[in-house]
Scaffold this active site. Structure first.
Site, PDB file in Angstrom:
ATOM      1  N   CYS A   1       0.835  -1.204   0.000  1.00 41.44           N
ATOM      2  CA  CYS A   1       0.000   0.000   0.000  1.00 41.44           C
ATOM      3  C   CYS A   1       0.873   1.258   0.000  1.00 41.44           C
ATOM      4  O   CYS A   1       0.636   2.187  -0.780  1.00 41.44           O
ATOM      5  CB  CYS A   1      -0.936  -0.017   1.206  1.00 41.44           C
ATOM      6  SG  CYS A   1      -2.220   1.265   1.141  1.00 41.44           S
ATOM      7  N   CYS A   2       1.894   1.289   0.852  1.00 48.47           N
ATOM      8  CA  CYS A   2       2.813   2.438   0.873  1.00 48.47           C
ATOM      9  C   CYS A   2       3.544   2.574  -0.457  1.00 48.47           C
ATOM     10  O   CYS A   2       3.784   3.687  -0.930  1.00 48.47           O
ATOM     11  CB  CYS A   2       3.818   2.290   2.011  1.00 48.47           C
ATOM     12  SG  CYS A   2       3.167   2.656   3.653  1.00 48.47           S
TER      13      CYS A   2
ATOM     14  N   CYS B   1      -1.075   8.339   7.171  1.00 50.85           N
ATOM     15  CA  CYS B   1      -2.428   8.067   6.697  1.00 50.85           C
ATOM     16  C   CYS B   1      -3.328   7.688   7.871  1.00 50.85           C
ATOM     17  O   CYS B   1      -2.893   7.016   8.819  1.00 50.85           O
ATOM     18  CB  CYS B   1      -2.408   6.935   5.677  1.00 50.85           C
ATOM     19  SG  CYS B   1      -1.576   7.373   4.124  1.00 50.85           S
TER      20      CYS B   1
ATOM     21  N   CYS C   1      -3.582   4.073   9.384  1.00 50.04           N
ATOM     22  CA  CYS C   1      -2.333   3.484   9.892  1.00 50.04           C
ATOM     23  C   CYS C   1      -1.670   4.353  10.958  1.00 50.04           C
ATOM     24  O   CYS C   1      -0.486   4.172  11.245  1.00 50.04           O
ATOM     25  CB  CYS C   1      -1.359   3.244   8.741  1.00 50.04           C
ATOM     26  SG  CYS C   1      -1.996   2.173   7.441  1.00 50.04           S
TER      27      CYS C   1
ATOM     28  N   CYS D   1       7.855   3.946   5.782  1.00 47.05           N
ATOM     29  CA  CYS D   1       7.023   3.750   4.591  1.00 47.05           C
ATOM     30  C   CYS D   1       7.851   3.418   3.350  1.00 47.05           C
ATOM     31  O   CYS D   1       7.314   2.958   2.340  1.00 47.05           O
ATOM     32  CB  CYS D   1       6.167   4.987   4.318  1.00 47.05           C
ATOM     33  SG  CYS D   1       7.116   6.485   4.041  1.00 47.05           S
TER      34      CYS D   1
END
Length: 237
Positions: free
Chosen positions: A124-125, A207, A210, A233
């Site tokens: 996702c990162c 985010c 998270c 990240c």
């Protein structure tokens, strides 16, 4: 595409690191590093900001008026972070580059399934931060971040001026030697905009899914990816 005043090299970064490492005053050191980057690379220099506060943007705008500021608009940010971005952009002489990923959150969910940040936070990162930053920095020769040595063990060896071999760029970290006391003092003296989430315990703001507040005395980055074997990240390693 912008043209750099100087060609970025590892040797150039090492020379600058040696030149500025001995500056004792943290504010003078940060301003000197930023002014050097602006003078050396001109419009081919940019800083990044997570919009946890406007500290780096404030310093950079003093040293390089109109400085390019890259913000990664991941689609998962707190409303307070977007508000801080808009506040800083209106208050400081900067040039904002609001960078979005190749896919919207809905498009990513359709391809990878919902809540990818829970199942595979590294991916996702990568999709929402690392890849967009790489694309955003492609037109620049040097970039700066607000990374500090005291934030985490993974950042303890951060240099003021470094060579980003992965991207073939010079990277400056003007706040590398700053402590939290230095940060607080500068923000208070210059009335720098701060993300309001900091007032309720968010020491490091990423985010929304998270990030959680941290307890008093807890590591500032303990609220990032809590409960997962992840501390960065991927932007700065």
């Amino acid at each position: 595409m912008t043209i750099a005043v100087a060609t970025p090299t590892a040797e150039l970064a090492a020379e600058a690191e040696a030149r500025f490492a001995g500056v004792a005053d943290p504010v003078e050191q940060a301003l000197a590093v930023l002014a050097w980057a602006g003078d050396t690379f001109g419009e081919a220099f940019a800083i990044t900001s997570s919009m946890a506060d406007g500290l780096l943007a404030h310093l950079a705008s003093r040293a390089v008026p109109g400085v390019n500021v890259v913000f990664l608009d991941t689609g998962y940010h707190f409303a307070e972070t977007i508000g801080t971005r808009d506040w800083i952009t209106s208050a400081l002489p900067i040039t904002l580059h609001n960078i979005t990923p190749a896919r919207t959150v809905a498009e990513q969910d359709a391809e990878h399934g919902p809540a990818l940040y829970e199942r595979d936070p590294d991916l996702c990162c990568g999709l929402r931060k690392v890849q967009p930053l790489a694309a955003a920095l492609a037109g620049f020769s040097a970039w700066g971040s607000g990374v500090r040595r005291d934030e985490a063990v993974t950042r303890a060896a951060t240099k003021l001026v470094d060579w980003d071999a992965k991207r073939g760029m010079v990277k400056v970290n003007p706040l590398a030697a700053w402590t939290q006391d230095d940060v607080d003092a500068y923000i208070t003296e210059h009335q720098v905009p701060v993300n309001p989430l900091q007032e309720i315990g968010y020491a490091s703001i990423g985010c929304e899914p998270c990030t959680r507040p941290v307890a008093p005395g807890e590591d500032p980055r303990a609220g990032r990816w809590a409960g997962k074997n992840k501390v960065e990240c991927g932007l700065h390693l």
